[in-house]
Design an enzyme around this catalytic site. Structure first.
Site: not given
Ligand code: GLA
Length: 748
Positions: A476, A546
């Protein structure tokens, strides 16, 4: 032969029967552009394609006695500025006490079979391609410019990059160096790109080219949620299925620009490269600077043709070879199930329950390290939090494996929390200066331009991979870079920071992926903030967004598919109400959207009802049955969610023997039309296809011309016969070609 050369005329023609790219040395020694587009028949001389005339009485020209020879109007391969061309250039480089007006003249060329690697940079690879390197020299700067062009044998693809070598004794400073520049003779294009922000990445945007500069770019230190490094120049009449499209994608994950400058004669200059704002590279004697690569796709089969070329290139010539044919595991990620609140018992229960559903990989997301109970601490402290996991990661990995599942972990290697042991020990490892700081998710960025920091991260991650026999890493990157400054670089080198940073990221990826080729990397940056081909070279899949809402995902996945294969898109079924939109969609629709990607779940399986568990088991069996088709098939977009209340797409196997079609309707239509069909694409016209769950068989041409009959929609009175209805409805159809005997019976 893919590259024709005419030594006498100094002309070069790259062609593979699908695309042609032609250029020549002009009389001033610069490279002039002649043609880019559909393959042209080769001929010994293309000089007539370069036509020019005196631009205006006021224009500047190269030769005193030839006012027509002005770089203002001549199409060029790698233009400079300040030499009668006043448009934005591909290169700007100079040395002290002289203007930055490089004058690179043709020197020689080299043809290589295959495609050489670009040192330290991700790039496409192939041994079914030919490369031509054109060497140009600027005697005053004592610099050698190499333009690399690769043409692929079986794809309408050309890649370009450039490198600059300082062969003199003085320092040079580069303040702009593009991967490619293409001069188009007209401006009759739609500038098509993918833009958005967190949670709605890569929405399709279109506008007609107009006089002046139009560009997309990033200055965030990542390719960004906001503009993807992708651009298509689409002819005005082109559609998804027909017409000419030129697609461009930059194989880079940091600051970039893709710009089209339309001039006063309506010609269009495209430049693609590292964003020149703030960029300054010191090229010391004997050093070489290499630009990242630009992928150029030509399609005369519309946007779908362009996308299919990108997809097959990335599938076969970009992602790590190990993952080309490997099945990617169906995963469950605990993030939306637990956020930071978990312990070993809870995780093992989730893994066990997921395994019973048929899920193959358990991914432990953020929160397993340091003292990370929320996002205010511990990034950089990559050792297990023993209060949450008292038996360590090894025990959790073992328990996961005993359940029959693979084990994966979340890392955010490029970050450091001010509240961390690492920061207390090495405050200077953070990017920026202590006197000025901008905040973002309570974290700072580690200075990856410093090799010792990259080494440190390598060791931390490699140890955990070995300890836990890790199968998967979600890498990430949750904040952009501000106060871009390295405490280690000299002040005149700070303009190198962003590029050195991403080279550091690539070097860590390179080391980890070559030492642990079996570990599947999924790249992520607050969702899809770094979804680009640079990342894809190391990580064959990326967390698309997301936003897991099935309806939002229609747009996100539709846009993403313009450049990237559907099998590169992490797409998961999540709980409702959705955590990003609070929308409630049927479980069926959540899966029907997520199937067209690398499939997984982002929910707590322990909270599912028996009925939902049964439905999910069926979804998993379905995906397993079709994952090869999703990985290898040709993808067609059919109905755009940006234009309609409906969306549709399909994937057809290379041999056209099977297809999976996804149809989605956002809001129900009252008193809906009686005959609703969906026209398909890419099938074999003469083959007969059966549609799962339906006894009728259809010929390919019928399905493409008339369309596939959609199930009857509820219209207020047909309660008994309605097969679908309500908002957020969807249907996935599996089509298989049937053999002659079977066909005869069904076609009667
Ligand atoms: C980012 C990712 C999410 C999740 C969180 C964890 O936002 O995109 O999927 O991993 O970080 O903090």
């Amino acid at each position: 032969m893919l590259i024709h050369t005419n030594l006498e005329k100094q002309q070069f023609h790259l062609s593979n029967g699908k695309v042609s790219y032609i250029f020549q040395v002009m009389k001033n020694g610069h490279l002039g552009h002649l043609y880019y587009g559909k393959a042209l028949r080769h001929r010994s001389d293309f000089s007539h394609l370069q036509t020019y005339d005196v631009p205006t009485a006021a224009s500047c020209h190269v030769y005193e006695d030839d006012p027509a020879f002005s770089l203002e109007t001549l199409r060029q391969e790698y233009p400079a500025y300040g030499n009668s061309d006043f448009r934005e250039p591909a290169i700007s480089v100079g040395k002290d006490n002289a203007p930055n007006v490089p004058d690179f003249k043709y020197d020689s060329f080299r043809i290589l079979e295959g495609k050489p690697r670009l040192e330290g940079l991700p790039a496409t690879y192939s041994d079914k391609a030919s490369t031509i390197q054109i060497l140009l020299k600027d005697e005053f700067l004592q610099a050698e410019l190499t333009l690399n062009y690769t043409i692929f044998q079986d794809k309408p693809v050309i890649t370009r990059s450039a490198s600059l070598k300082n062969y003199g004794t003085e320092n040079l400073v580069i303040d702009r160096m593009m991967g490619a520049s293409v001069d188009f003779p007209d401006k009759d294009f739609i500038f098509t790109h993918l833009s958005g922000t967190w949670s709605r990445e890569r929405h399709v945007k279109e506008r007609r080219l107009e006089m002046g500069n139009q560009s997309i770019s990033s200055l965030r230190g990542a390719s960004s949620h906001h503009h993807n490094p992708f651009l298509a120049l689409k002819r005005l009449e082109a559609t998804e299925h027909t017409g000419e499209v030129f697609g461009f994608n930059f194989v880079y994950s940091s600051n970039f620009i893709m710009q089209v400058e339309v001039d006063h004669y309506d010609t269009a200059r495209l430049t693609v490269g590292i964003h020149p704002f703030g960029f300054k590279w010191n090229l010391l004697p004997h050093e070489v600077f290499q630009t990242p690569e630009v992928v150029m796709v030509y399609s005369n089969k519309g946007l779908n043709g362009m996308s299919q070329a990108f997809h097959s290139l990335y599938r076969e010539n970009l992602i790590p070879a190990h993952w080309r044919k490997e099945k990617r595991p169906i995963l469950i990620n605990n993030w939306e199930a637990t956020y930071f609140d978990f312990n070993e018992d809870k995780l093992v229960k989730i893994a066990k329950s997921a395994s019973e559903l048929g899920i193959e990989l358990f991914v432990l997301d953020d929160g397993w390290f340091g003292k990370r109970n929320d996002d205010t601490s511990s990034l950089g402290d990559w050792h297990v939090d023993l209060t949450k996991l008292p038996n360590g990661l090894e025990s959790l990995a073992k328990k996961t494996s005993n359940i029959g599942m693979k084990f994966g972990l979340w890392f955010e290697p490029e970050m450091i929390s001010p509240n961390s042991e690492l920061y207390r020990e090495h405050p200077d490892w953070a990017v920026g200066t202590p006197h000025q700081r901008t905040f973002g998710r309570n974290q700072l960025v580690l200075d990856f331009s410093r090799p010792e920091i990259v080494d440190y991260l390598y060791k931390e991650m490699a140890d955990i991979i070995k300890l836990t026999k890790l199968s998967y890493i979600k890498w990430d990157m949750n904040r952009n870079i501000t106060e871009a400054f390295s405490q280690k670089l000299a002040s005149n080198q700070q303009g190198e920071f962003f590029h050195r940073y991403i080279l550091g990221v690539y070097s860590l990826y390179e080391r980890l992926t070559s030492e642990f080729p079996h570990v599947l990397f999924e790249s992520c940056a607050g969702g899809g903030g770094r979804f680009d081909p640079g990342m894809m070279y190391y990580a064959p899949q990326a967390w698309t967004s997301d936003d897991t809402d099935a309806i939002e995902r229609l747009k996100i996945q539709y846009g993403t598919s313009f450049a990237y294969p559907i099998y590169s898109m992490g797409s998961h079924v999540s709980a409702v109400p959705n955590h990003q939109t609070l929308r409630t969609t049927p479980l069926l629709t959540r899966a029907n959207t997520a199937y067209f990607g690398t499939f997984g779940y982002e929910l707590d399986p322990l909270t599912l009802s028996e009925e939902e568990r049964e439905e999910i088991k069926g979804q998993i069996v379905f995906y397993k049955n079709h994952r090869d088709l999703i990985r290898d098939g040709l993808f067609y977009r059919l109905l755009s969610p940006f234009l309609n209340n409906e969306a549709a797409w399909m994937v057809v196997s290379q041999d056209q023997s099977e297809a999976l079609v996804g149809y989605y309707k956002v809001l129900a239509t009252p008193n809906s039309p009686k005959q609703q069909t969906l026209r398909l694409s890419g099938l074999n016209e003469t083959a007969a296809y059966s549609v799962a769950g339906n006894n009728q068989a259809y010929y390919g041409d019928e399905l493409m011309q008339v369309g596939l009959q959609l199930p009857t929609e509820f219209n207020g009175v047909n309660g008994k016969s309605a097969e679908r209805g309500g908002d957020f409805q969807s249907h996935v159809f599996y089509l298989r070609s049937i053999d002659i005997g079977e066909k005869d019976k069904r076609m009667e």
